[in-house]
Design a protein around this motif. Sequence first.
Motif, PDB file in Angstrom:
ATOM      1  N   CYS A 239       0.810  -1.218   0.000  1.00 10.22           N
ATOM      2  CA  CYS A 239       0.000   0.000   0.000  1.00 10.22           C
ATOM      3  C   CYS A 239       0.839   1.262   0.000  1.00 10.22           C
ATOM      4  O   CYS A 239       0.325   2.346  -0.200  1.00 10.22           O
ATOM      5  CB  CYS A 239      -0.960  -0.004   1.181  1.00 10.22           C
ATOM      6  SG  CYS A 239      -0.147   0.142   2.761  1.00 10.22           S
ATOM      7  N   MET A 256       5.788   5.688  -0.055  1.00 17.20           N
ATOM      8  CA  MET A 256       5.149   6.674   0.818  1.00 17.20           C
ATOM      9  C   MET A 256       5.568   6.519   2.270  1.00 17.20           C
ATOM     10  O   MET A 256       5.240   7.355   3.109  1.00 17.20           O
ATOM     11  CB  MET A 256       3.621   6.563   0.706  1.00 17.20           C
ATOM     12  CG  MET A 256       3.092   7.062  -0.623  1.00 17.20           C
ATOM     13  SD  MET A 256       1.308   7.181  -0.631  1.00 17.20           S
ATOM     14  CE  MET A 256       0.847   5.569  -1.209  1.00 17.20           C
ATOM     15  N   ARG A 257       6.279   5.433   2.569  1.00 19.55           N
ATOM     16  CA  ARG A 257       6.750   5.269   3.943  1.00 19.55           C
ATOM     17  C   ARG A 257       7.886   6.227   4.245  1.00 19.55           C
ATOM     18  O   ARG A 257       8.083   6.661   5.372  1.00 19.55           O
ATOM     19  CB  ARG A 257       7.260   3.846   4.179  1.00 19.55           C
ATOM     20  CG  ARG A 257       6.174   2.814   4.235  1.00 19.55           C
ATOM     21  CD  ARG A 257       6.761   1.443   4.383  1.00 19.55           C
ATOM     22  NE  ARG A 257       7.720   1.160   3.316  1.00 19.55           N
ATOM     23  CZ  ARG A 257       8.337   0.011   3.164  1.00 19.55           C
ATOM     24  NH1 ARG A 257       8.105  -0.974   4.001  1.00 19.55           N
ATOM     25  NH2 ARG A 257       9.192  -0.178   2.196  1.00 19.55           N
ATOM     26  N   ALA A 258       8.672   6.524   3.203  1.00 21.27           N
ATOM     27  CA  ALA A 258       9.892   7.284   3.429  1.00 21.27           C
ATOM     28  C   ALA A 258       9.607   8.711   3.875  1.00 21.27           C
ATOM     29  O   ALA A 258      10.258   9.217   4.782  1.00 21.27           O
ATOM     30  CB  ALA A 258      10.732   7.289   2.167  1.00 21.27           C
ATOM     31  N   ALA A 259       8.639   9.332   3.250  1.00 23.35           N
ATOM     32  CA  ALA A 259       8.344  10.717   3.592  1.00 23.35           C
ATOM     33  C   ALA A 259       6.929  11.044   3.160  1.00 23.35           C
ATOM     34  O   ALA A 259       6.355  10.350   2.329  1.00 23.35           O
ATOM     35  CB  ALA A 259       9.323  11.656   2.903  1.00 23.35           C
ATOM     36  N   ALA A 260       6.389  12.101   3.742  1.00 24.66           N
ATOM     37  CA  ALA A 260       5.015  12.484   3.396  1.00 24.66           C
ATOM     38  C   ALA A 260       4.944  13.007   1.967  1.00 24.66           C
ATOM     39  O   ALA A 260       3.969  12.793   1.274  1.00 24.66           O
ATOM     40  CB  ALA A 260       4.510  13.527   4.376  1.00 24.66           C
TER      41      ALA A 260
ATOM     42  N   ASP B 218       1.348  -0.575   6.371  1.00 26.00           N
ATOM     43  CA  ASP B 218       1.605   0.358   7.476  1.00 26.00           C
ATOM     44  C   ASP B 218       0.330   0.942   8.056  1.00 26.00           C
ATOM     45  O   ASP B 218       0.295   1.330   9.208  1.00 26.00           O
ATOM     46  CB  ASP B 218       2.618   1.450   7.093  1.00 26.00           C
ATOM     47  CG  ASP B 218       2.188   2.246   5.870  1.00 26.00           C
ATOM     48  OD1 ASP B 218       1.158   1.900   5.280  1.00 26.00           O
ATOM     49  OD2 ASP B 218       2.897   3.202   5.515  1.00 26.00           O
ATOM     50  N   LYS B 255       9.962   1.649   9.439  1.00 28.30           N
ATOM     51  CA  LYS B 255      10.398   2.212   8.172  1.00 28.30           C
ATOM     52  C   LYS B 255       9.411   3.263   7.660  1.00 28.30           C
ATOM     53  O   LYS B 255       9.769   4.167   6.912  1.00 28.30           O
ATOM     54  CB  LYS B 255      10.483   1.059   7.155  1.00 28.30           C
ATOM     55  CG  LYS B 255      11.476   1.348   6.055  1.00 28.30           C
ATOM     56  CD  LYS B 255      11.653   0.156   5.157  1.00 28.30           C
ATOM     57  CE  LYS B 255      12.448   0.621   3.940  1.00 28.30           C
ATOM     58  NZ  LYS B 255      12.479  -0.342   2.876  1.00 28.30           N
ATOM     59  N   SER B 256       8.170   3.103   8.056  1.00 33.15           N
ATOM     60  CA  SER B 256       7.131   4.008   7.572  1.00 33.15           C
ATOM     61  C   SER B 256       6.980   5.205   8.512  1.00 33.15           C
ATOM     62  O   SER B 256       6.777   5.044   9.714  1.00 33.15           O
ATOM     63  CB  SER B 256       5.807   3.260   7.477  1.00 33.15           C
ATOM     64  OG  SER B 256       4.759   4.181   7.315  1.00 33.15           O
ATOM     65  N   TRP B 257       7.030   6.395   7.939  1.00 32.17           N
ATOM     66  CA  TRP B 257       6.924   7.591   8.791  1.00 32.17           C
ATOM     67  C   TRP B 257       5.567   7.684   9.463  1.00 32.17           C
ATOM     68  O   TRP B 257       5.445   8.242  10.536  1.00 32.17           O
ATOM     69  CB  TRP B 257       7.216   8.857   7.974  1.00 32.17           C
ATOM     70  CG  TRP B 257       6.166   9.198   6.947  1.00 32.17           C
ATOM     71  CD1 TRP B 257       6.142   8.803   5.658  1.00 32.17           C
ATOM     72  CD2 TRP B 257       4.988   9.984   7.146  1.00 32.17           C
ATOM     73  NE1 TRP B 257       5.035   9.288   5.024  1.00 32.17           N
ATOM     74  CE2 TRP B 257       4.304  10.028   5.916  1.00 32.17           C
ATOM     75  CE3 TRP B 257       4.447  10.671   8.239  1.00 32.17           C
ATOM     76  CZ2 TRP B 257       3.106  10.712   5.744  1.00 32.17           C
ATOM     77  CZ3 TRP B 257       3.246  11.349   8.062  1.00 32.17           C
ATOM     78  CH2 TRP B 257       2.591  11.369   6.834  1.00 32.17           C
ATOM     79  N   ARG B 258       4.537   7.103   8.838  1.00 28.54           N
ATOM     80  CA  ARG B 258       3.199   7.194   9.436  1.00 28.54           C
ATOM     81  C   ARG B 258       3.142   6.455  10.777  1.00 28.54           C
ATOM     82  O   ARG B 258       2.424   6.858  11.688  1.00 28.54           O
ATOM     83  CB  ARG B 258       2.155   6.615   8.482  1.00 28.54           C
ATOM     84  CG  ARG B 258       1.956   7.470   7.253  1.00 28.54           C
ATOM     85  CD  ARG B 258       0.581   7.280   6.690  1.00 28.54           C
ATOM     86  NE  ARG B 258       0.398   5.956   6.110  1.00 28.54           N
ATOM     87  CZ  ARG B 258      -0.790   5.460   5.785  1.00 28.54           C
ATOM     88  NH1 ARG B 258      -1.876   6.157   5.993  1.00 28.54           N
ATOM     89  NH2 ARG B 258      -0.876   4.269   5.236  1.00 28.54           N
ATOM     90  N   GLU B 295      11.571  12.812   8.796  1.00 33.94           N
ATOM     91  CA  GLU B 295      10.317  13.304   8.241  1.00 33.94           C
ATOM     92  C   GLU B 295       9.760  14.428   9.118  1.00 33.94           C
ATOM     93  O   GLU B 295       9.583  14.274  10.319  1.00 33.94           O
ATOM     94  CB  GLU B 295       9.309  12.148   8.139  1.00 33.94           C
ATOM     95  CG  GLU B 295       7.905  12.539   7.755  1.00 33.94           C
ATOM     96  CD  GLU B 295       7.827  13.272   6.423  1.00 33.94           C
ATOM     97  OE1 GLU B 295       8.531  12.869   5.480  1.00 33.94           O
ATOM     98  OE2 GLU B 295       7.071  14.267   6.340  1.00 33.94           O
ATOM     99  N   GLU B 297       6.803  15.683   9.379  1.00 34.14           N
ATOM    100  CA  GLU B 297       5.530  15.399  10.046  1.00 34.14           C
ATOM    101  C   GLU B 297       5.778  14.762  11.415  1.00 34.14           C
ATOM    102  O   GLU B 297       5.077  15.040  12.380  1.00 34.14           O
ATOM    103  CB  GLU B 297       4.681  14.435   9.196  1.00 34.14           C
ATOM    104  CG  GLU B 297       4.309  14.967   7.839  1.00 34.14           C
ATOM    105  CD  GLU B 297       3.077  15.848   7.869  1.00 34.14           C
ATOM    106  OE1 GLU B 297       2.378  15.857   8.888  1.00 34.14           O
ATOM    107  OE2 GLU B 297       2.836  16.535   6.862  1.00 34.14           O
TER     108      GLU B 297
END
Lengths: 453, 592
Positions: A239, A256-260, B218, B255-258, B295, B297
Amino acid sequence: MAGVAGGNDFQWCFSQVKGAIDEDVAEADIISTVEFNYSGELLATGDKGGRVVIFQHEQESKNRPHLRGEYNVYSTFQSHEPEFDYLKSLEIEEKINKIRWLPQQNAAHFLLSTNDKTIKLWKISERDKRAEGYNLKDEDGRLRDPFRITSLRVPVLMPMDLMVEASPRRIFANAHTYHINSISVNSDHETYLSADDLRINLWHLEITDRSFNIVDIKPANMEELTEVITAAECHPHQCNVFVYSSSKGTIRLCDMRAAALCDRHSKFFEEPEDPSSRSFFSEIISSISDVKFSHSGRYMMTRDYLSVKVWDLNMENRPVETYQVHEYLRSKLCSLYENDCIFDKFECCWNEWHSQVLYLFAIMTGSYNNFFRMFDRNTRRDITLEASRESSKPRATLKPRKVSTGGKRKKDEISVDSLDFNKKILHTAWHPKDNVIAVAATNNLYIFQDKIN
Amino acid sequence: MAGADGDDSLYPIAVLIDELRNEDVQLRLNSIKKLSTIALALGVERTRTELLPFLTDTIYDEDEVLLALAEQLGNFTMLVGGPEYVHCLLPPLESLATVEETVVRDKAVESLRKISQEHSPVDLEVHFEPLVKRLASGDWFTSRTSACGLFSVCYPRVSSTVKAEIRQHFRTLCSDDTPMVRRAAASKLGEFAKVLELDYVKSDIISLFTALASDEQDSVRLLAVEACVSIATLLPQEDLETLVMPTLRQAAEDKSWRVRYMVADKFSELQKAVGPEITKNDLVPAFQNLLKDCEAEVRAAAANKVKEFCENLPEDNREQIIMTHILPCVKELVSDTNQHVKSALASVIMGLSTILGKDNTIEHLLPLFLAQLKDECPEVRLNIISNLDCVNEVIGIRQLSQSLLPAIVELAEDAKWRVRLAIIEYMPLLAGQLGVEFFDEKLNTLCMAWLIDHVYAIREAATCNLMKLVEKFGAEWAQNTIVPKVLGMANDPNYLHRMTTLFCINVIVHCCGYPYREITTKQMLPVVLKMSNDQVANVRFNVAKSLQKIGPVLDSNALQTEVKPVLEKLASDTDMDVKYFAQEAISVLALA
């Protein structure tokens, strides 16, 4: 099955054709997108008139066993209307650019449809019951005397003829300054992306007043613009991954995990240009008109003007396979430039079929003269077929077509000069689970199915 | 009246029932909202046998109608005959729990949870629990997501065999094929853990939690962070290290910024849940990393938590942890490249002064405040200014005033009117902190300048600001500093400024009120009356409106001799609006 793209024991045969036979084609009737849903049960088309037509697979029965490729109209609705942007003094066409089905979540079906600016979420649902019985009206609809009501009636539900309703559920507007070329539903089932010439936005399917801009390639000074986004798609399983292609023939994969903000790609797919074949048209014909992930997500396919390329996501420097779609047009580029055909946006689609022992990959894409091409990745065979009224007898086998490339034209071959460039097949779709294909030829939709001897 | 056998009390109910199917959504909605009236009239028997079956099949309707229906059914127990028959409500709610619209489904689940409490233990097993199972094994993910919210309400009240089944169903949903269902399960994991026996929490929940926290998507993993808080609260301290911490550490470095964002966002809750020891050893370094995340955010979310995190540190070595571990990171954030990060920090950084005390604040924090007051981004400066009160208590505002003033002046003259609007709103607060002398000397001119801003919203806010200042500094101050300037504007060539005079007079009269009748009659009234001859109609009708407001403060003599003639003149004005408002004033002041 020894290969869907030709072989002794495998042939395609005609199943159905939809649309008017008239030579005179109304602009609004030209089909602009074709898409099967996840099960292949439904097939949607969009046209330049802003309409969406949904076909449903005809149920097979004992006395009519050969209905695999038969689809009948299920629902027709007006998805988009022509609009006018008064601030920019710009007409907004109603033409449906793309349709994407959502994974099925309940008995109803949902799809996204978009024109240049606005994306809409539609619900297609069935109703087979109707409430009956009023207190203030009798069966014939005559009003009853309100003072003569002696008892209350609760309405009762009675069966009725099946009714299919299409209702707009959400409208995702005002997020694109340029023309939307792609929409793609994410595998998380809650978001989707939409791409225009310069930007890609990420939406939540339930939120219409807000979207996140994840890619923006608009330069501060528009004179420095060198490339535009031509297509974008989400990875079928991961995803966080999506790709977008550009007019320079490159593809960027973003995580999309790396940065917004995904302005920085994590992979960059580009085939080095062959300096010997460099010409005035090189850049135009290398522009990618469509990008599609394979069902497994391991490969992706891109279509440019003359070829289809298959890329392994793990190899960025060149495609693993390249298929020529209509190489004979290379000498015609000048006239194709003059009649604008060189800017036609051909789409492409995958077929992946597997049994326990076999894993078949095939690719389909369109060409001119109502020809469409299939490439079998296992056998490396290819075939040219034609969608035409002449061979549209029930279960008639499609004869392979050949275009003569050399000086001498053999029998059954068509010369390059006699190809009709007004008859183009831009949109095709392959049933997700079966060898049934839908091919849009101007205002007609052809459905073909395989025939195993 | 005709129809001796008719019952006219039935008529309104009959209308309501018919309107359940009206073509107008608003009428349908209206009927659904009065469903209890319909049910009451039908009686419990017919409600059960006729109304509910009809409602069960009405799920074709608009979302707002379905939402209202789902809500109504949660309060329907008495209308179907009390707890004994409450299970009759399950079929309609079950079909509502499968619609595609999340708000409707959630409301249906909420109502189901509510009525589950009204089921007897026997009914719960005979009727409710089978419904949960049906939903949990439904074909479509909508029904399975709804099921996730129902496990925790039935679990505590069923037999141990059924309990085992429920745990099994929940386990299945946690590894469902669709991410939607896994997300629903992950978001209910904490709630479900709370009703489980501790042994099962350790054996079942932890493994589900670990699996969800390492899900391939994620969007699922980030929900596990939330569950982490509730699970950590349930477990004894000695188990946290082995059962929860590995997962939490992994999430903080995901690994995911969220996912990291979620950890930052829930940091205070996590901190409370894991207790002081783990906080010291694990969370402090984790927090440092989040403050330095790549990141923006994530950094912004972490920056938002700086004050709360520091406040909740164990007191014995709080100061030392902040000074050696947190403050260096905070210093870097002050010059972050992203303005959202800086502005998040600016909204909480002042709070650190109360924690660190006077000396540390002056030595370490003050330079940061001053740097942020000079930040290029107005939002950062505004956030600092809006929190001045925290610092005032610790070191007094004078320390800051040197830098404060240029910052305020610059914001007051910002090219963006929204920025000017924001600083105006802080003026009363600043005035309170800085005191009247400082205000008169430095800020008064700004406040007056806003009155003639070219944006109406600013002039309006400036007028409102005057009112607040007068409330703070009193009527005498108003008379000496404000009133002369306001009245001076009555002769301005711009009619918009002349109108501002009237608006200001309205609020000043409102504040000063009756005791200061003198100022009103002697100073303001003549000006207002004179303006009734203005050539612009908008000014004239605002004179009428102002007189209506001033009137009650004046004595009857002034009213009769001065106000009345003017209003009468205005009432025969050529302009329609002027006439209207003059007549209105005359009738309100009873001068007719």
